[in-house]
Write an enzyme that holds these catalytic residues in place. Structure first.
Site, PDB file in Angstrom:
ATOM      1  N   ASP A  13       0.813  -1.223   0.000  1.00 21.69           N
ATOM      2  CA  ASP A  13       0.000   0.000   0.000  1.00 21.69           C
ATOM      3  C   ASP A  13       0.846   1.272   0.000  1.00 21.69           C
ATOM      4  OD1 ASP A  13      -2.277  -1.675   0.270  1.00 21.69           O
ATOM      5  OD2 ASP A  13      -1.873  -1.800   2.411  1.00 21.69           O
ATOM      6  N   GLY A  15       1.680   2.998  -2.612  1.00 22.28           N
ATOM      7  CA  GLY A  15       1.366   3.894  -3.736  1.00 22.28           C
ATOM      8  C   GLY A  15       2.119   3.480  -4.994  1.00 22.28           C
ATOM      9  N   LYS A  16       2.380   2.187  -5.124  1.00 24.54           N
ATOM     10  CA  LYS A  16       3.112   1.695  -6.309  1.00 24.54           C
ATOM     11  C   LYS A  16       2.325   1.927  -7.593  1.00 24.54           C
ATOM     12  CE  LYS A  16       3.215  -2.372  -4.510  1.00 24.54           C
ATOM     13  NZ  LYS A  16       2.726  -2.070  -3.157  1.00 24.54           N
ATOM     14  N   ALA A  39      -3.885  -7.648  -4.101  1.00 20.24           N
ATOM     15  CA  ALA A  39      -3.376  -6.285  -4.308  1.00 20.24           C
ATOM     16  C   ALA A  39      -4.511  -5.346  -4.691  1.00 20.24           C
ATOM     17  CB  ALA A  39      -2.339  -6.293  -5.418  1.00 20.24           C
ATOM     18  N   GLY A  40      -4.295  -4.086  -4.428  1.00 18.09           N
ATOM     19  CA  GLY A  40      -5.250  -3.087  -4.868  1.00 18.09           C
ATOM     20  C   GLY A  40      -4.488  -1.824  -5.204  1.00 18.09           C
ATOM     21  N   HIS A  41      -4.518  -1.442  -6.458  1.00 14.63           N
ATOM     22  CA  HIS A  41      -3.804  -0.236  -6.871  1.00 14.63           C
ATOM     23  C   HIS A  41      -4.814   0.867  -7.146  1.00 14.63           C
ATOM     24  CE1 HIS A  41      -0.090  -2.597  -8.471  1.00 14.63           C
ATOM     25  NE2 HIS A  41      -0.213  -2.629  -7.175  1.00 14.63           N
ATOM     26  N   THR A 128      -6.248 -11.488   2.955  1.00 14.14           N
ATOM     27  CA  THR A 128      -7.326 -10.805   2.230  1.00 14.14           C
ATOM     28  C   THR A 128      -8.448 -11.789   1.879  1.00 14.14           C
ATOM     29  OG1 THR A 128      -6.230 -11.214   0.133  1.00 14.14           O
ATOM     30  CG2 THR A 128      -5.731  -9.114   1.229  1.00 14.14           C
ATOM     31  N   GLN A 223       2.082  -5.874  -3.268  1.00 11.75           N
ATOM     32  CA  GLN A 223       2.429  -5.968  -1.828  1.00 11.75           C
ATOM     33  C   GLN A 223       3.760  -5.252  -1.556  1.00 11.75           C
ATOM     34  OE1 GLN A 223       1.456  -9.383  -3.255  1.00 11.75           O
ATOM     35  NE2 GLN A 223      -0.551  -8.493  -3.011  1.00 11.75           N
ATOM     36  N   THR A 300      -9.985  -4.794   0.746  1.00 11.48           N
ATOM     37  CA  THR A 300     -10.885  -5.308   1.792  1.00 11.48           C
ATOM     38  C   THR A 300     -11.607  -4.208   2.562  1.00 11.48           C
ATOM     39  OG1 THR A 300      -9.050  -5.281   3.348  1.00 11.48           O
ATOM     40  CG2 THR A 300      -9.432  -7.350   2.183  1.00 11.48           C
ATOM     41  N   ARG A 304      -6.254   0.501   8.092  1.00 10.66           N
ATOM     42  CA  ARG A 304      -4.841   0.099   8.194  1.00 10.66           C
ATOM     43  C   ARG A 304      -4.251   0.559   9.517  1.00 10.66           C
ATOM     44  NH1 ARG A 304      -4.001   2.282   2.134  1.00 10.66           N
ATOM     45  NH2 ARG A 304      -4.889   0.491   1.066  1.00 10.66           N
ATOM     46  N   LYS A 330       2.943  10.321  -0.466  1.00 15.49           N
ATOM     47  CA  LYS A 330       2.075  10.858   0.596  1.00 15.49           C
ATOM     48  C   LYS A 330       2.798  11.754   1.602  1.00 15.49           C
ATOM     49  CE  LYS A 330      -1.816   7.777   0.596  1.00 15.49           C
ATOM     50  NZ  LYS A 330      -2.718   6.974   1.403  1.00 15.49           N
TER      51      LYS A 330
HETATM   52  P1  IMP Z   1      -2.804 -12.750   1.528  1.00 11.58           P
HETATM   53  O1  IMP Z   1      -1.841 -12.195   0.556  1.00 11.58           O
HETATM   54  O2  IMP Z   1      -4.241 -12.470   1.187  1.00 11.58           O
HETATM   55  O3  IMP Z   1      -2.570 -14.205   1.805  1.00 11.58           O
HETATM   56  O4  IMP Z   1      -2.571 -12.011   2.943  1.00 11.58           O
HETATM   57  C1  IMP Z   1      -1.381 -12.181   3.684  1.00 11.58           C
HETATM   58  C2  IMP Z   1      -0.959 -10.882   4.338  1.00 11.58           C
HETATM   59  O5  IMP Z   1      -0.566  -9.960   3.328  1.00 11.58           O
HETATM   60  C3  IMP Z   1      -2.069 -10.182   5.131  1.00 11.58           C
HETATM   61  O6  IMP Z   1      -1.494  -9.525   6.236  1.00 11.58           O
HETATM   62  C4  IMP Z   1      -2.608  -9.163   4.146  1.00 11.58           C
HETATM   63  O7  IMP Z   1      -3.219  -8.066   4.795  1.00 11.58           O
HETATM   64  C5  IMP Z   1      -1.321  -8.760   3.450  1.00 11.58           C
HETATM   65  N1  IMP Z   1      -1.526  -8.238   2.078  1.00 11.58           N
HETATM   66  C6  IMP Z   1      -1.810  -8.943   0.984  1.00 11.58           C
HETATM   67  N2  IMP Z   1      -1.913  -8.131  -0.088  1.00 11.58           N
HETATM   68  C7  IMP Z   1      -1.682  -6.896   0.345  1.00 11.58           C
HETATM   69  C8  IMP Z   1      -1.610  -5.620  -0.303  1.00 11.58           C
HETATM   70  O8  IMP Z   1      -1.768  -5.470  -1.522  1.00 11.58           O
HETATM   71  N3  IMP Z   1      -1.326  -4.560   0.505  1.00 11.58           N
HETATM   72  C9  IMP Z   1      -1.098  -4.696   1.827  1.00 11.58           C
HETATM   73  N4  IMP Z   1      -1.145  -5.860   2.462  1.00 11.58           N
HETATM   74  C10 IMP Z   1      -1.426  -6.950   1.741  1.00 11.58           C
END
Ligand code: IMP
Length: 447
Positions: A13, A15-16, A39-41, A128, A223, A300, A304, A330
């Site tokens: 998170d 800001g990539k 991921a969420g961009h 997630t 990530q 989700t 944070r 930021k």
């Molecule tokens: P998973 O990748 O869904 O298995 O989650 C494993 C851990 O990575 C958890 O703590 C998630 O909150 C974190 N996580 C997974 N993807 C992201 C992301 O894009 N940004 C921040 N945290 C992430």
């Protein structure tokens, strides 16, 4: 050449998406190499907000080759929904290519992710719940189903049959009769296959062609370094390697194809999910950073956790990734604080001190930050477009960060919009910046 890798230098998170979007403008191709729709961009451009999960950030630039590499795990429902949404909003998606070797997230992966977390109870990772871990586990167990399997009904069915029985057994303690119907699943995934067929390709070869023709390729990580399954805060990590070395594996190129590695870090720190966080804040200041920075998960919606920037961890990320450049995002969120802290070492149990990132889980769980307290600034910096326009205290802050990790800061985010950035003088020599740095004003470079 050149190949430029963009990675998160924190817990994700950072800001990539915005940084990749800016670099993508000049690049010929953008390649995602790991992760999935965990991921969420978020990209803000022309007053419109785009929330992408699987799509490479370059998709908003018409005609740019956008690759979902072999290292990514794909939920085809999410991907087809994302394609529909982009098309609905008038984005041309014809330049997308999906690796035939990428693995597919199946319905039982989602169930296992939910069930696994429920079983852990208070000890849960806070995933997630998108099925990422179980999908990578099946890949390693050679039970995975790949994108290419969508194109052959017989093979698809055979592979689902092979995976279904062991996964039914894994789910049995959680659900007596997990709803996993072979035919329905095969039919659903064949439909995705038909929809995605025109995008499926030998993406490794496509990337080689780009590099061999001297075109520039951006490898986009998801990530962040501290969520790396090998080098992060295991087990509170994701199931892939979000670090620069993984760009080679997840796209099919060699280390010599990488010319620059850009690490993206927020001016402060956030983490979603459980796990150690030595510089975590609580109380009013934690809430203030969360509200000002809009620190709620793109994927989700979870709030944070927030904290001060951690230079011990950032130096570790610098070394793990061989960072050649830093993008600090930021910075505007810190405006108005009367002081800003930067963590320069950890204090552990019984007064132990660490100026490096401890490998031992227990040590890290007990570590708390020791800080250098720097003056804050009150000015609104969103209009600043050169380093010289920044308040003295903000420049000092950036200088401390850059000198501590010994990496030049090339880009500074001063607001959510894609134009709300400062290209520093240090970006002048960077291939990724494409000669964007402002002409020298004669002032001594500070960052
Ligand atoms: P998973 O990748 O869904 O298995 O989650 C494993 C851990 O990575 C958890 O703590 C998630 O909150 C974190 N996580 C997974 N993807 C992201 C992301 O894009 N940004 C921040 N945290 C992430």
């Amino acid at each position: 050449m050149p190949g430029i890798v963009i990675v998160g230098a924190q817990w994700g998170d950072e800001g990539k998406g915005k940084v990749t979007d800016l670099l993508a403008e000049r690049a010929d191709a953008v390649v995602r190499f790991q992760g999935g729709n965990n991921a969420g961009h978020t990209i803000v451009r022309d007053g419109q907000t785009w929330k992408l999960h699987l799509m490479p950030s370059g998709i908003l630039h018409p005609g740019k080759l956008c690759v979902i590499g072999n290292g990514v795990v794909i939920d085809p429902k999410v991907l087809t929904d994302e394609l529909d949404e982009l098309r609905r909003r008038g984005v041309d998606t014809s330049s997308l290519r999906i690796s035939a070797n990428a693995h597919l997230i199946m319905p039982y992966h989602l169930m296992l992710d939910h069930a696994g977390e429920a079983k852990l109870g208070r000890l849960q990772i806070g995933t997630t719940r998108r099925g990422i871990g179980p999908c990578y586990a099946d890949k390693a167990e050679r039970l995975g189903i790949r994108v290419q399997d969508l194109l052959d009904e017989k093979i698809l069915k055979k592979k689902i049959v092979a995976a279904l029985e062991p996964r039914r057994l894994s789910l049995r303690p959680f659900a007596k009769d997990p709803k996993l119907d072979l035919q329905a699943m095969t039919d659903e995934y064949l439909t995705y296959g038909h929809r995605l067929e025109r995008y499926i390709a030998d993406t490794t070869r496509l990337v080689h062609q780009q590099l061999d023709a001297d075109r520039s390729v951006v490898f986009e990580g998801a990530q962040g370094t501290l969520l790396d399954i090998d080098h992060g805060t295991y087990p509170f990590v994701t199931s892939s390697n979000p670090i620069a070395g993984a760009a080679c594996i997840g796209a099919g190129v060699g280390p010599k194809d990488i010319d620059e590695v850009w690490g993206v870090t927020k001016a402060y720190l956030t983490r979603v999910g459980a796990g150690p966080f030595p510089t975590e804040l609580d109380g009013a200041i934690a809430d203030e950073l969360r509200e000002r920075g809009g620190e709620y998960g793109t994927t989700t919606g979870r709030p944070r956790r927030t904290g001060w920037i951690d230079l011990v961890a950032l130096r570790y990320a610098t070394r793990i990734n061989s960072l050649t450049a830093l993008a600090v995002t930021k910075l505007d969120v810190l405006s108005g604080l009367d002081r800003v802290n930067v963590c320069t070492r950890y204090r552990g149990a019984e007064g132990a001190e660490f100026d490096y990132f401890p490998y031992h889980q227990t040590v890290l769980h007990h570590a708390t930050g020791e800080y250098l307290e720097l003056p804050g600034w009150t000015d609104d910096i969103r209009e600043c477009r050169s380093e010289d326009e920044l308040p003295e205290a903000a420049r000092e802050y950036l200088q401390v960060v850059s000198e501590f990790v010994r990496v030049p800061i090339v880009l500074i985010g001063v607001g959510p919009g894609r134009d709300e950035v400062i290209w520093t003088r240090a970006s002048a020599g960077m291939a990724g910046a494409g000669g964007r740095a402002p002409a020298s004003t004669g002032a001594r470079p500070r960052v």
